[in-house]
Design an enzyme around this catalytic site. Structure first.
Site, PDB file in Angstrom:
ATOM      1  N   HIS A  22      -3.649  -0.536   7.769  1.00 38.05           N
ATOM      2  CA  HIS A  22      -3.227  -1.027   6.451  1.00 38.05           C
ATOM      3  C   HIS A  22      -2.576   0.101   5.647  1.00 38.05           C
ATOM      4  CE1 HIS A  22      -4.317  -2.376   2.195  1.00 38.05           C
ATOM      5  NE2 HIS A  22      -3.506  -3.319   2.636  1.00 38.05           N
ATOM      6  N   GLU A  49       0.876  -1.659   8.910  1.00 42.99           N
ATOM      7  CA  GLU A  49       1.407  -2.557   7.865  1.00 42.99           C
ATOM      8  C   GLU A  49       1.873  -1.695   6.712  1.00 42.99           C
ATOM      9  OE1 GLU A  49       0.752  -4.677   3.935  1.00 42.99           O
ATOM     10  OE2 GLU A  49      -0.205  -2.880   4.757  1.00 42.99           O
ATOM     11  N   ASP A 105       4.424  -1.800   2.703  1.00 40.55           N
ATOM     12  CA  ASP A 105       5.069  -2.571   1.639  1.00 40.55           C
ATOM     13  C   ASP A 105       6.446  -2.004   1.339  1.00 40.55           C
ATOM     14  OD1 ASP A 105       2.523  -4.110   0.695  1.00 40.55           O
ATOM     15  OD2 ASP A 105       1.922  -2.003   0.697  1.00 40.55           O
ATOM     16  N   HIS A 116       3.449   0.070  -2.775  1.00 38.33           N
ATOM     17  CA  HIS A 116       2.724  -1.184  -2.968  1.00 38.33           C
ATOM     18  C   HIS A 116       2.809  -1.678  -4.407  1.00 38.33           C
ATOM     19  CE1 HIS A 116      -0.868  -3.567  -4.049  1.00 38.33           C
ATOM     20  NE2 HIS A 116      -0.684  -4.115  -2.864  1.00 38.33           N
ATOM     21  N   GLU A 149       5.611  -5.993   4.781  1.00 38.20           N
ATOM     22  CA  GLU A 149       5.381  -6.913   3.665  1.00 38.20           C
ATOM     23  C   GLU A 149       6.485  -6.741   2.625  1.00 38.20           C
ATOM     24  OE1 GLU A 149       2.360  -8.025  -0.004  1.00 38.20           O
ATOM     25  OE2 GLU A 149       1.568  -6.839   1.657  1.00 38.20           O
TER      26      GLU A 149
END
Length: 249
Positions: free
Chosen positions: A14, A41, A43, A56, A116
């Site tokens: 993450h 993952e 952003d 993020h 994302e």
């Protein structure tokens, strides 16, 4: 029922390995790789001058040595900030990387990823279009296709229409009664749900409909094992090594 073409891992780092390194930085992705993660993952959003970079929050306050809205700053202004010292002095000088820099690292390290789309307020359309276009030009065609996810339905609709070949993940924080309608409309491959919303019943329902199921963000080994036992495909975690030791690859 969706056509499953995506092979999902049990563990996804993450924002890299956010427990050990500053999130959404190249150092964090390298640490996730070191800890054994095959996937990470992150952003992606846009600076004021429409450059795709990793962050993020809407603001830079929490993860840099400055404050303010990310959308108000050009990337050159963001680039000079220290995005590492907040996590530890050994990360002093770490930058908010460009998407292009992250993609180059992933290609070099053979890391697969979940991107994302995390637009600043009011920038969903531009963010999706620019990020997806950059991804199409920079990510090697021979590499596995990344998973594109978002909480913002407009971003996923654009991904469905602009890059239909890329797998899509519907990100959910609560348990909407129309989750299946949303997933079907988006032609989603996965449903990515919040750990605190996950129940054995909902897990079974999602799996029965043929979707891949990922749960965020789980740092407790016992909870990760429970979720896998329920039938969850994969876990987003800040601590890849700990969760890999609990559930395996």
């Amino acid at each position: 029922m969706p056509k499953r073409t995506l092979s999902l891992p049990r563990v996804i780092g993450h924002r890299g390995a956010a427990e050990a390194a500053p999130e959404n930085t190249l150092a964090s992705f390298r640490e996730a790789k070191r800890q054994g993660a095959a996937w990470v993952e992150f952003d992606a959003k846009l600076s004021a001058d429409n450059r795709a970079f990793l962050l993020h929050d809407d603001n830079i306050d929490r993860t840099s040595n400055a404050a303010g809205a990310a959308r108000a700053l050009t990337y050159d202004e963001l680039r000079v900030l220290d995005a590492g010292s907040w996590r530890g002095p050994q990360f002093a000088g770490e930058k908010m990387p460009l998407l292009a820099e992250a993609l180059a690292l992933f290609a070099q390290e053979d890391l697969q990823f979940n991107l994302e789309l995390k637009p600043c307020p009011g920038r969903a359309r531009d963010t999706a279009k620019i990020v997806l276009d950059e991804l199409a030009h920079l990510w090697p065609a021979a590499k596995p296709k990344p998973l594109i996810s978002s909480f913002v339905l407009e971003c996923l609709e654009i991904a469905r229409d602009q890059a239909p070949e890329l797998p899509r993940g519907l990100l959910l924080e609560d348990h909407p009664v129309n989750w299946l309608d949303l997933a079907q409309n988006l032609k989603a491959d996965t449903v990515n749900i919040w750990d605190q919303a996950a129940t054995p019943e909902w897990v079974a329902e999602i799996k029965a409909e043929g979707y891949g199921l990922l749960v965020y963000t789980v740092n407790d080994a016992a909870r990760a094992r429970q979720l896998i036992d329920w039938g969850v495909d994969g876990i987003f975690t800040d601590a890849p090594a700990r969760i890999l030791a609990a559930v395996g690859q």
